[in-house]
Design a protein around this motif. Structure first.
Motif, short mmCIF file in Angstrom:
data_model
loop_
_atom_site.label_atom_id
_atom_site.label_comp_id
_atom_site.label_asym_id
_atom_site.label_seq_id
_atom_site.Cartn_x
_atom_site.Cartn_y
_atom_site.Cartn_z
N VAL A 187 34.24 26.54 49.51
CA VAL A 187 34.52 27.44 48.40
C VAL A 187 35.91 28.04 48.57
O VAL A 187 36.35 28.32 49.69
CB VAL A 187 33.48 28.58 48.30
N ALA A 188 36.60 28.19 47.46
CA ALA A 188 37.90 28.87 47.44
C ALA A 188 37.70 30.23 46.80
O ALA A 188 36.99 30.36 45.79
CB ALA A 188 38.92 28.05 46.65
N LEU A 189 38.30 31.25 47.39
CA LEU A 189 38.10 32.61 46.88
C LEU A 189 39.27 33.51 47.27
O LEU A 189 40.09 33.17 48.12
CB LEU A 189 36.78 33.19 47.40
N THR A 190 39.31 34.66 46.64
CA THR A 190 40.25 35.71 47.01
C THR A 190 39.46 36.77 47.77
O THR A 190 38.42 37.23 47.29
CB THR A 190 40.89 36.34 45.77
N TYR A 191 39.97 37.15 48.96
CA TYR A 191 39.26 38.12 49.77
C TYR A 191 40.14 39.34 49.98
O TYR A 191 41.30 39.23 50.37
CB TYR A 191 38.89 37.51 51.13
N LEU A 192 39.56 40.51 49.71
CA LEU A 192 40.29 41.77 49.85
C LEU A 192 40.12 42.31 51.27
O LEU A 192 39.00 42.46 51.76
CB LEU A 192 39.79 42.80 48.85
N GLY A 193 41.22 42.60 51.93
CA GLY A 193 41.16 43.20 53.26
C GLY A 193 40.76 44.66 53.18
O GLY A 193 40.56 45.22 52.09
N ALA A 194 40.63 45.31 54.33
CA ALA A 194 40.22 46.70 54.37
C ALA A 194 41.20 47.60 53.61
O ALA A 194 40.81 48.64 53.06
CB ALA A 194 40.08 47.17 55.81
N ASP A 195 42.46 47.19 53.56
CA ASP A 195 43.48 47.99 52.85
C ASP A 195 43.66 47.55 51.40
O ASP A 195 44.55 48.04 50.70
CB ASP A 195 44.82 47.91 53.58
N GLY A 196 42.79 46.61 50.95
CA GLY A 196 42.86 46.14 49.57
C GLY A 196 43.82 44.99 49.34
O GLY A 196 43.97 44.52 48.20
N THR A 197 44.46 44.49 50.41
CA THR A 197 45.40 43.38 50.26
C THR A 197 44.63 42.07 50.05
O THR A 197 43.78 41.71 50.86
CB THR A 197 46.27 43.24 51.52
N PRO A 198 44.92 41.33 48.96
CA PRO A 198 44.19 40.09 48.71
C PRO A 198 44.80 38.91 49.47
O PRO A 198 46.02 38.80 49.62
CB PRO A 198 44.35 39.90 47.19
N THR A 199 43.93 38.04 49.97
CA THR A 199 44.37 36.79 50.60
C THR A 199 43.51 35.66 50.05
O THR A 199 42.34 35.85 49.73
CB THR A 199 44.22 36.85 52.13
N GLN A 229 36.26 29.21 64.39
CA GLN A 229 35.24 30.21 64.66
C GLN A 229 34.58 30.69 63.37
O GLN A 229 35.21 30.72 62.32
CB GLN A 229 35.85 31.40 65.40
N MET A 230 33.32 31.07 63.48
CA MET A 230 32.60 31.63 62.35
C MET A 230 33.08 33.06 62.09
O MET A 230 33.41 33.80 63.02
CB MET A 230 31.10 31.65 62.62
N ARG A 231 33.13 33.43 60.83
CA ARG A 231 33.54 34.77 60.42
C ARG A 231 32.49 35.33 59.45
O ARG A 231 31.73 34.60 58.84
CB ARG A 231 34.90 34.75 59.73
N ARG A 232 32.51 36.67 59.31
CA ARG A 232 31.66 37.35 58.33
C ARG A 232 32.56 37.93 57.24
O ARG A 232 33.56 38.58 57.54
CB ARG A 232 30.86 38.47 59.00
N PHE A 233 32.18 37.70 55.98
CA PHE A 233 32.97 38.17 54.84
C PHE A 233 32.07 39.02 53.94
O PHE A 233 31.02 38.56 53.49
CB PHE A 233 33.53 36.99 54.05
N ARG A 234 32.47 40.26 53.69
CA ARG A 234 31.70 41.13 52.83
C ARG A 234 31.71 40.63 51.40
O ARG A 234 32.78 40.38 50.84
CB ARG A 234 32.26 42.55 52.89
N LEU A 235 30.53 40.51 50.79
CA LEU A 235 30.45 39.98 49.43
C LEU A 235 31.13 40.91 48.44
O LEU A 235 31.67 40.44 47.43
CB LEU A 235 28.99 39.76 49.04
N ASP A 236 31.13 42.22 48.70
CA ASP A 236 31.75 43.14 47.74
C ASP A 236 33.27 43.06 47.75
O ASP A 236 33.92 43.64 46.89
CB ASP A 236 31.30 44.58 48.01
N ARG A 237 33.84 42.32 48.72
CA ARG A 237 35.29 42.14 48.75
C ARG A 237 35.73 40.75 48.28
O ARG A 237 36.90 40.43 48.32
CB ARG A 237 35.81 42.37 50.18
N ILE A 238 34.77 39.94 47.85
CA ILE A 238 35.09 38.59 47.39
C ILE A 238 35.38 38.61 45.90
O ILE A 238 34.63 39.19 45.11
CB ILE A 238 33.93 37.62 47.70
N ARG A 239 36.46 37.97 45.51
CA ARG A 239 36.84 37.87 44.10
C ARG A 239 37.10 36.41 43.75
O ARG A 239 37.66 35.65 44.53
CB ARG A 239 38.13 38.67 43.83
#
Length: 331
Positions: A167-179, A206-216
């Motif tokens: 899946v391709a997505l935009t992920y917001l960091g803790a400071d709101g910066t999108p990657t 490595q496996m990572r955890r991504f918060r769903l509320d930060r996925i765009r």
């Protein structure tokens, strides 16, 4: 034959019919809580009553019993019991409570399909009995804070997990910066927050955890991948106390509950790999390995000064100034 034994044989038939490779004696001991000899006697009776059973040996030379699944009348004859329908209704309510509307919808479809296979009079009676039983049990959705999921994102991730697709997505960091990220999804973790467990395609493996509320803007790429055969989601999730995992925090955790609260603490499972020790003075010591100090601190706050953090030092320092003495009740 007693009613109880007849009901047990019908349950054995259901198991033998529903499992592609059949059932073994160990399956029976686990299902009925009986010993090996009792399971053997049960299967001898089963072979007598259900002559169409197919008996084979698996690769470990263990006998397995299989039943043909050709007669749809079996389901109609057995029906759906009110207690079984209640269990399904409660599973639907738990899924809705845990912000898992996709699972709730699929369970609802299964519920409707089962009732549709029943004669209308049986289905109406079962639904009425189940509704009364559910009300008598007093089940209700637990109040409390939760984050409602983005159903569009949830649908994309569910489809990607099923295939599996990257899946391709935009992920917001803790400071709101999108990657921008391209991920191989492996599963989801439920809780107050929902996390996607995934491995970045262009990462360190490595496996990572991504918060769903930060996925765009999640979308399926159309590129499939091969899951790691040795990855275990349950084992991975056990590295954290809650949902958050940090490798730098992972390590031994030791909590000591006072003698006054030991009986209450003993009722809890704080971690799937915990070890519990009863101390000579009546205290209770709990040991496990995990990360997630902030979530641990949030939880320990509820116990006031009735629990002491022995390890790690960082967690002990975090909770030291917040051990209340005036809480009138325990968790």
């Amino acid at each position: 034959m007693s009613y109880a034994k007849a009901a047990d044989l019908l349950r054995v038939a259901e198991m033998a019919m529903s499992r592609y490779d059949g059932i073994s004696l160990s399956d029976l001991t686990a299902e009925f809580g009986c010993d090996h000899r009792t399971a053997q006697r049960m299967m001898r009776s089963f072979e007598t009553v259900f002559t169409q059973v197919d008996i084979v040996e698996d690769a470990d030379r263990r006998r397995r019993w299989r039943m043909p699944r050709l007669d749809h009348r079996w389901l109609q004859a057995q029906g759906v019991r009110d207690s079984e329908l209640v269990a399904l209704d409660m599973a639907i309510k738990r899924a809705e409570r845990d912000s898992a509307p996709d699972e709730a919808q699929r369970l609802n479809v299964l519920r409707d399909r089962l009732l549709a296979a029943m004669p209308s009079s049986h289905a109406r009676r079962t639904e009425a009995d189940a509704e009364a039983l559910l009300e008598a049990q007093g089940f209700a959705s637990r109040p409390g804070p939760h984050l409602p999921p983005d159903l569009t994102t949830l649908g994309v991730l569910t489809e990607a997990l099923r295939a599996p697709w990257t899946v391709a997505l935009t992920y917001l960091g803790a400071d709101g910066t999108p990657t921008e990220r391209v991920l191989e999804p492996y599963g989801m973790l439920l809780g107050i927050r929902r996390y996607l467990v995934a491995r970045p395609v262009d990462g360190d493996g490595q496996m990572r955890r991504f918060r769903l509320d930060r996925i765009r803007g999640a979308r399926i790429t159309g590129t499939s991948f091969t899951r790691l055969a040795d990855f275990d989601l349950a084992r991975f999730s056990a590295k954290a106390f809650g949902s958050y995992h940090a490798e730098s925090e992972f390590g031994p955790v030791v909590w000591r509950f006072t003698p006054e609260t030991a009986d209450v603490a003993r009722q809890f499972v704080f971690h799937p790999d915990q070890m519990v020790t009863d101390e000579p003075d009546g205290a209770l010591t709990v040991r496990f390995s995990a990360s997630g100090h902030v979530e641990m601190a949030w939880y320990l706050y509820q116990w006031g000064d009735q629990v002491e953090v022995i390890a790690p030092d960082a967690l002990r320092a975090m909770v030291a100034a917040h051990r209340r003495t005036d809480f009138p009740a325990l968790p």
